[in-house]
Design a protein around this motif. Sequence first.
Motif, mmCIF file in Angstrom:
data_model
loop_
_atom_site.group_PDB
_atom_site.id
_atom_site.type_symbol
_atom_site.label_atom_id
_atom_site.label_comp_id
_atom_site.label_asym_id
_atom_site.label_seq_id
_atom_site.Cartn_x
_atom_site.Cartn_y
_atom_site.Cartn_z
ATOM 1 N N PHE A 1 36.825 10.416 8.693
ATOM 2 C CA PHE A 1 36.139 11.634 8.774
ATOM 3 C C PHE A 1 34.703 11.361 9.181
ATOM 4 O O PHE A 1 34.232 12.273 9.937
ATOM 5 C CB PHE A 1 36.293 12.422 7.439
ATOM 6 N N ASP A 2 34.082 10.423 8.709
ATOM 7 C CA ASP A 2 32.610 10.216 9.061
ATOM 8 C C ASP A 2 32.627 9.902 10.648
ATOM 9 O O ASP A 2 31.759 10.737 11.407
ATOM 10 C CB ASP A 2 32.035 8.915 8.442
ATOM 11 N N LEU A 3 33.513 9.045 11.225
ATOM 12 C CA LEU A 3 33.482 8.856 12.833
ATOM 13 C C LEU A 3 33.800 10.151 13.440
ATOM 14 O O LEU A 3 33.306 10.341 14.524
ATOM 15 C CB LEU A 3 34.614 7.685 12.748
ATOM 16 N N LEU A 4 34.892 10.863 13.021
ATOM 17 C CA LEU A 4 35.177 12.001 13.677
ATOM 18 C C LEU A 4 34.043 13.078 13.583
ATOM 19 O O LEU A 4 33.716 13.769 14.679
ATOM 20 C CB LEU A 4 36.524 12.667 13.190
ATOM 21 N N THR A 5 33.398 13.216 12.549
ATOM 22 C CA THR A 5 32.364 14.292 12.328
ATOM 23 C C THR A 5 31.132 13.756 13.304
ATOM 24 O O THR A 5 30.616 14.944 13.973
ATOM 25 C CB THR A 5 31.757 14.337 10.884
ATOM 26 N N ILE A 6 30.857 12.739 13.179
ATOM 27 C CA ILE A 6 29.705 12.258 14.163
ATOM 28 C C ILE A 6 29.912 12.339 15.590
ATOM 29 O O ILE A 6 29.150 12.737 16.462
ATOM 30 C CB ILE A 6 29.251 10.510 13.773
ATOM 31 N N VAL B 1 37.434 18.382 2.861
ATOM 32 C CA VAL B 1 37.006 17.122 3.036
ATOM 33 C C VAL B 1 36.196 17.522 4.426
ATOM 34 O O VAL B 1 35.011 16.801 4.724
ATOM 35 C CB VAL B 1 38.069 16.162 2.988
ATOM 36 N N GLY B 2 37.003 18.122 5.582
ATOM 37 C CA GLY B 2 36.306 18.266 6.910
ATOM 38 C C GLY B 2 35.072 19.030 6.721
ATOM 39 O O GLY B 2 33.950 18.555 7.262
ATOM 40 N N GLY B 3 34.961 20.018 6.014
ATOM 41 C CA GLY B 3 33.672 21.042 5.818
ATOM 42 C C GLY B 3 32.726 20.119 5.042
ATOM 43 O O GLY B 3 31.423 20.148 5.475
ATOM 44 N N VAL B 4 33.083 19.410 4.152
ATOM 45 C CA VAL B 4 31.932 18.775 3.226
ATOM 46 C C VAL B 4 31.436 17.618 4.332
ATOM 47 O O VAL B 4 30.158 17.409 4.224
ATOM 48 C CB VAL B 4 32.471 18.212 2.074
ATOM 49 N N SER B 5 32.242 17.043 5.139
ATOM 50 C CA SER B 5 31.774 15.934 5.926
ATOM 51 C C SER B 5 30.825 16.661 6.849
ATOM 52 O O SER B 5 29.834 15.663 7.377
ATOM 53 C CB SER B 5 32.846 15.525 6.865
ATOM 54 N N VAL B 6 30.810 17.679 7.404
ATOM 55 C CA VAL B 6 29.973 18.585 8.326
ATOM 56 C C VAL B 6 28.783 18.547 7.501
ATOM 57 O O VAL B 6 27.533 18.556 8.092
ATOM 58 C CB VAL B 6 30.429 19.717 8.992
ATOM 59 N N VAL B 7 28.674 19.189 6.269
ATOM 60 C CA VAL B 7 27.440 19.662 5.710
ATOM 61 C C VAL B 7 26.817 18.091 5.294
ATOM 62 O O VAL B 7 25.709 18.006 5.531
ATOM 63 C CB VAL B 7 27.904 20.186 4.387
ATOM 64 N N VAL B 8 27.244 16.858 4.825
ATOM 65 C CA VAL B 8 26.700 15.690 4.533
ATOM 66 C C VAL B 8 26.061 15.230 6.040
ATOM 67 O O VAL B 8 24.881 14.820 6.020
ATOM 68 C CB VAL B 8 27.799 14.724 4.289
ATOM 69 N N TRP B 9 26.559 15.429 7.137
ATOM 70 C CA TRP B 9 26.017 14.795 8.514
ATOM 71 C C TRP B 9 25.069 15.689 8.568
ATOM 72 O O TRP B 9 23.957 15.285 9.447
ATOM 73 C CB TRP B 9 27.215 14.397 9.457
ATOM 74 N N THR B 10 25.070 17.034 8.609
ATOM 75 C CA THR B 10 24.103 18.011 8.876
ATOM 76 C C THR B 10 22.641 17.707 8.072
ATOM 77 O O THR B 10 21.786 17.652 8.702
ATOM 78 C CB THR B 10 24.544 19.605 8.580
#
Length: 643
Positions: free
Chosen positions: A394-399, A507-516
């Motif tokens: 999820f980190d890799l996909l989000t970045i 999980v996907g939404g939290v990943s976006v917020v984390v990297w934002t």
Amino acid sequence: MSSPDGRPDPDPDGVDRAGVGTAAGDAAADGIRVSVVLPAFNEAATIEGTVRTTVGTLEGFLPNDAFEVIVAEDGCDDDTPEIADRLAREDDRVRHFHSDRRLGRGGALEFAFERAAGDTLVYFDTDLATDMGHLEELVAKIDREGYDVATGSRWIPGDEADRPAKRGVPSRGFNLIVRTVLRSRLRDHQCGFKALSREAFEELHEAVEDDHWFWDTELLVRAQRRGFRVAEFPVEWEPQGDSKVDLVRDVFGMGSQIVRLWWQLSVSPRITRTRTVAAGVVLTVAALALMTVYLDPSAVLAAFEGADPAPVAAATLVYLLSWPLRGLRYRDILTELGYREKLGFLTGAVFISQTGNLVFPARAGDAVRAYVVKARRGIPYPTGFASLAAERVFDLLTITAMAGAVLAGLLVTDGTSAVAAAVSANVPGVPPAAVSRAIQVAAGIGVVAVASLFVIVATARSDRNYVRDVVSRFSSDSYVDYVAGVIEEFTAGVQTVAGTRASFARVGGVSVVVWTLDVVTALLVLAAFPAAVESMTVTQLVVVGFFAVSVGNLAKVLPLSPGGIGLYEAAFTALVVGLGGVPAAVAFAAAVLDHAVKNAVTVAGGVVSMIGFNVSLTDAVDETAELDEEGEPEGSEFPSDDD
């Protein structure tokens, strides 16, 4: 050999174990010395003649009850199984092992050897390209002369086989590479005419990882490395029909296996923790020192002195806010795997693992987290590693999606021209047209990356295996299984949390917020430098910030230095200078300060968590290293908070 009623015995894993067990035991009791295995895939036209020739040749130099011939039939879809069954019924010395699925040539050989009765194990290709007059010599090398492994050779000087160029040239090239890279002394590693002792097989076969054409080579190389006596002797060889080796597919596949075996035998044993840490530190220092070639250190220091501390403090608070969200995401992933834990504990576990990644290169901290949740909460190692894999995917996909979205936005809004002009202005000698084309290509790749995200999600959430469906269209070879397995392992990370639409979205939404928040931290740090604010509009600042942080973190995917120090700064600086027109010294100072703020928060949280959980980082790394070598370590438990 078939079961007493002539029908194969089914097995849940798709491999028919007909003739195994009592038959093998009886055979051994009857004094069988030599077991000859014939790996067969769709050999209906030749298998009967091959078996009868083999039996007749063995009868010429062995007692009739001293050998057996095993047809290791590898998921055939022709009449080979029926023919092999009939031959086994007609002659008790003939046995047949059937598989409903492809095991690969090496896999079929291993399966048969494990169940064979003889102490001398022989195999050769069913096309009988090697003159069968050499069979007695092959058996004698093991049975009487005491060698551990023996192999025929078509390339011993003075006895070279007359091979067509389309076979001879690749074969010579392959053997030369194996001798050079893997330090083998043999001339021919792929001649399908080999034998080995039972003792050598028992010690070697667990170590041999390949299950197809490279199995022979890996067996020979590992045998030499372990000090076994290996005999190579010349044979008369004549090609029969068309080769089943795909020169494009298998050459590339076997090339990758050479690299893998070289790494395992020559590099991996030398990678100790001390050497790894030292190499990471040297690389980090070298990367940072290299920046001084292009930057004036005094200008960088001046930029630091002119930075406004208020935005830096705000950046620290913003980044700190992202950590409970990391713990929340990890909790959701573990919940999907059947484990419910408190947010505070999981946030601390994430802190500790990320601190480990800063201290040790090669992302050793990821394994530390699996150790922490196992030792403190009893979560099994497989579950711990599966949850980490899901998080990393999820980190890799989000970045990737963030960087791709920025590039796609530039492409759609024709922003590439403005960016190209900015890059050309900051990098003299680079024409805007060339930069624009490069950005358009990169934007296209970004669009593909975003599209791939949706494909992976669709694959993970579907019962149908789209990955294997697509890849298998090109070939049904076992190397295709390997490629498909790598892709499936990646999608499995998504599938772990794709059990329900709500969990996947969470999980996907939290990943976006984390990297934002990670990007916002970098933007606030940039805003602390007056030169950066003066060089860019707010829109430029946001676009450059998202892109620079995304690419900088993608650069850290390569586990070359602890925490990616040096890699992140280089990527971040290049993009801020190129896209934002910020002076190089200021961009580098901002990159260093941004990374320093994030690492300081990480280490502080990691230290507090280690004290609170009574966890030693070095002990955790040692335990997980032991796990890699020997399986789950013993004695790794210590009392939980509830004890």
